[in-house]
Design a protein around this motif. Structure first.
Motif, mmCIF file in Angstrom:
data_model
loop_
_atom_site.group_PDB
_atom_site.id
_atom_site.type_symbol
_atom_site.label_atom_id
_atom_site.label_comp_id
_atom_site.label_asym_id
_atom_site.label_seq_id
_atom_site.Cartn_x
_atom_site.Cartn_y
_atom_site.Cartn_z
ATOM 1 N N HIS A 1 48.628 8.186 27.811
ATOM 2 C CA HIS A 1 48.647 9.289 26.850
ATOM 3 C C HIS A 1 48.737 8.718 25.442
ATOM 4 O O HIS A 1 49.041 7.537 25.259
ATOM 5 C CB HIS A 1 49.823 10.238 27.103
ATOM 6 C CG HIS A 1 51.170 9.584 26.966
ATOM 7 N ND1 HIS A 1 51.638 8.629 27.852
ATOM 8 C CD2 HIS A 1 52.147 9.734 26.038
ATOM 9 C CE1 HIS A 1 52.849 8.242 27.478
ATOM 10 N NE2 HIS A 1 53.181 8.887 26.378
ATOM 11 N N ALA A 2 48.467 9.565 24.460
ATOM 12 C CA ALA A 2 48.592 9.162 23.060
ATOM 13 C C ALA A 2 49.865 9.773 22.485
ATOM 14 O O ALA A 2 50.221 10.911 22.805
ATOM 15 C CB ALA A 2 47.375 9.613 22.269
ATOM 16 N N ALA A 3 50.536 8.993 21.660
ATOM 17 C CA ALA A 3 51.710 9.502 20.965
ATOM 18 C C ALA A 3 51.564 9.154 19.496
ATOM 19 O O ALA A 3 51.257 8.007 19.153
ATOM 20 C CB ALA A 3 52.980 8.880 21.532
ATOM 21 N N VAL A 4 51.774 10.131 18.644
ATOM 22 C CA VAL A 4 51.681 9.881 17.206
ATOM 23 C C VAL A 4 53.077 9.608 16.660
ATOM 24 O O VAL A 4 54.040 10.307 17.003
ATOM 25 C CB VAL A 4 51.021 11.075 16.479
ATOM 26 C CG1 VAL A 4 51.185 10.954 14.967
ATOM 27 C CG2 VAL A 4 49.538 11.154 16.837
ATOM 28 N N CYS B 1 45.998 14.311 20.437
ATOM 29 C CA CYS B 1 46.794 13.781 21.550
ATOM 30 C C CYS B 1 46.456 14.484 22.853
ATOM 31 O O CYS B 1 46.450 13.870 23.911
ATOM 32 C CB CYS B 1 48.286 13.954 21.278
ATOM 33 S SG CYS B 1 48.873 12.894 19.968
ATOM 34 N N GLY C 1 50.499 14.509 25.453
ATOM 35 C CA GLY C 1 50.767 13.701 24.277
ATOM 36 C C GLY C 1 52.066 14.100 23.601
ATOM 37 O O GLY C 1 52.723 15.067 23.992
#
Ligand code: AVJ
Length: 325
Positions: free
Chosen positions: A155-158, A184, A188
């Motif tokens: 997953h993407a995490a900002v 995300c 995310g």
């Protein structure tokens, strides 16, 4: 031929956008300038000095949170993430987070300042050989594509530290957070640093430091415009002031004209009255509940919060619940 036209033809695309933004800001009432243009080389150095000032509690408070809670934050973000940082600068706080993250796949620093970005990316690649470092030189308020990592991320995490979100009007903040939600996708997350509402003298002192570094930082915006756009601002004829607008919950930074004067740039002239101000930055302060409401409007749900004991600053983790599309 109009000399400003010949000059503009020699300008890079980025400079033409800069000139357009500056002229639009100085033509509006009241006058304003976008704060993202603070960060030329000298501006970035001055900002680093601001972060060390006695009065500027924000950076110390956030670093203390990172130092103490990065493992909890990392666990909250989860294993196998692609960590995307908005406005990465020198990535100082990020190192705490990278140390606390379980098996991150890649780190994507996103910054508008290309030189700074490449240097920081190089240092991180050396210090974190097991994390793929994929720098993106972009203005994160505009759309940009996420790079593809060699190893697929779960997953993407900002990561959006520094209370930079405070520079945006609440409506703009919702729009920016929506982009993050969309980028995300479901699963995310967002880890974000927020400066909290507190006593007005404490807030105002942070932006009117005794050493005058913030004043230099603010005035350097005019120096940057002079250099890049061939303007003729006389820096001695403007002074810095920051005040807290309690109604709108934000610090407003101003450059105030000491006298009637005319400034030329891009073949145009701009008139100033004595005492007329240019608003150069808004820095919104929130309560945790206020910010959670802003984030909720962008499809983000508050999952965890870490605040300093004096409740100066908060780091908040949000999950993308529904993919807003
Ligand atoms: C980087 C936007 C968080 O608003 O506190 C510091 C910038 N301006 N001193 C802030 C800033 C003047 C800073 N942010």
């Amino acid at each position: 031929m109009n000399p400003s036209v010949t000059m503009q033809q020699g300008f890079s695309r980025a400079r033409r956008v800069f000139l357009r933004d500056v002229i639009a800001g100085l033509r509006s009432t009241p006058k304003q300038l976008p704060c993202k243009y603070f960060y030329d080389r000298r501006g970035s150095e001055l900002f680093d000095r601001i972060c060390l000032l006695d009065e500027y509690y924000l950076t110390r408070a956030e670093l203390a949170l990172m130092d103490q809670f990065a493992p909890e934050m990392g666990a909250q973000i989860g294993a196998g993430a692609m960590l995307v940082e908005y406005g990465s600068g020198s990535s100082v706080k990020t190192r705490y987070l990278l140390d606390g993250l379980p098996d991150p796949v890649a780190y994507v620093p996103v910054d508008i300042s290309g030189d700074h970005l490449q240097q920081t990316a190089g240092e991180l690649a050396r210090d974190y050989p097991r994390i793929e470092i994929l720098p993106v030189c972009a203005d994160f308020t505009k759309d940009f594509a996420l790079p593809r990592s060699r190893q697929p991320a779960s997953h993407a995490a900002v990561y959006f530290p520094g209370s930079t979100i405070g520079n945006f009007l609440p409506g703009e903040a919702v729009a920016l957070l929506r982009r993050i939600t969309r980028m995300c996708g479901t699963g995310g997350g967002l880890l974000i640093g927020i400066d909290l509402k507190k006593s007005i003298p404490t807030i105002e002192a942070a932006y009117n430091d005794r050493l005058g570094v913030t004043a230099e930082f603010n005035l350097n915006l005019l120096r940057h415009i002079n250099r890049e756009l061939g303007a003729d601002f006389d820096l001695d004829q403007f002074f810095h002031q920051a005040r807290y607008n309690a109604e709108l919950g934000r610090v407003e930074m101003h450059l105030i004209s000491r006298r009637a004067q005319t400034v030329t740039l891009g073949g145009e002239t701009v008139e100033f009255e004595p005492g007329e101000t240019i608003c150069t930055e808004h820095s919104h302060k929130y309560t945790v509940d206020e910010f959670a409401a802003v984030a909720s409007a962008a499809g983000l749900t508050l999952r965890r919060e870490w605040t300093t004991e004096k409740r100066e600053f908060a780091v908040l983790h949000f999950a993308v619940l529904q993919h807003a599309g």
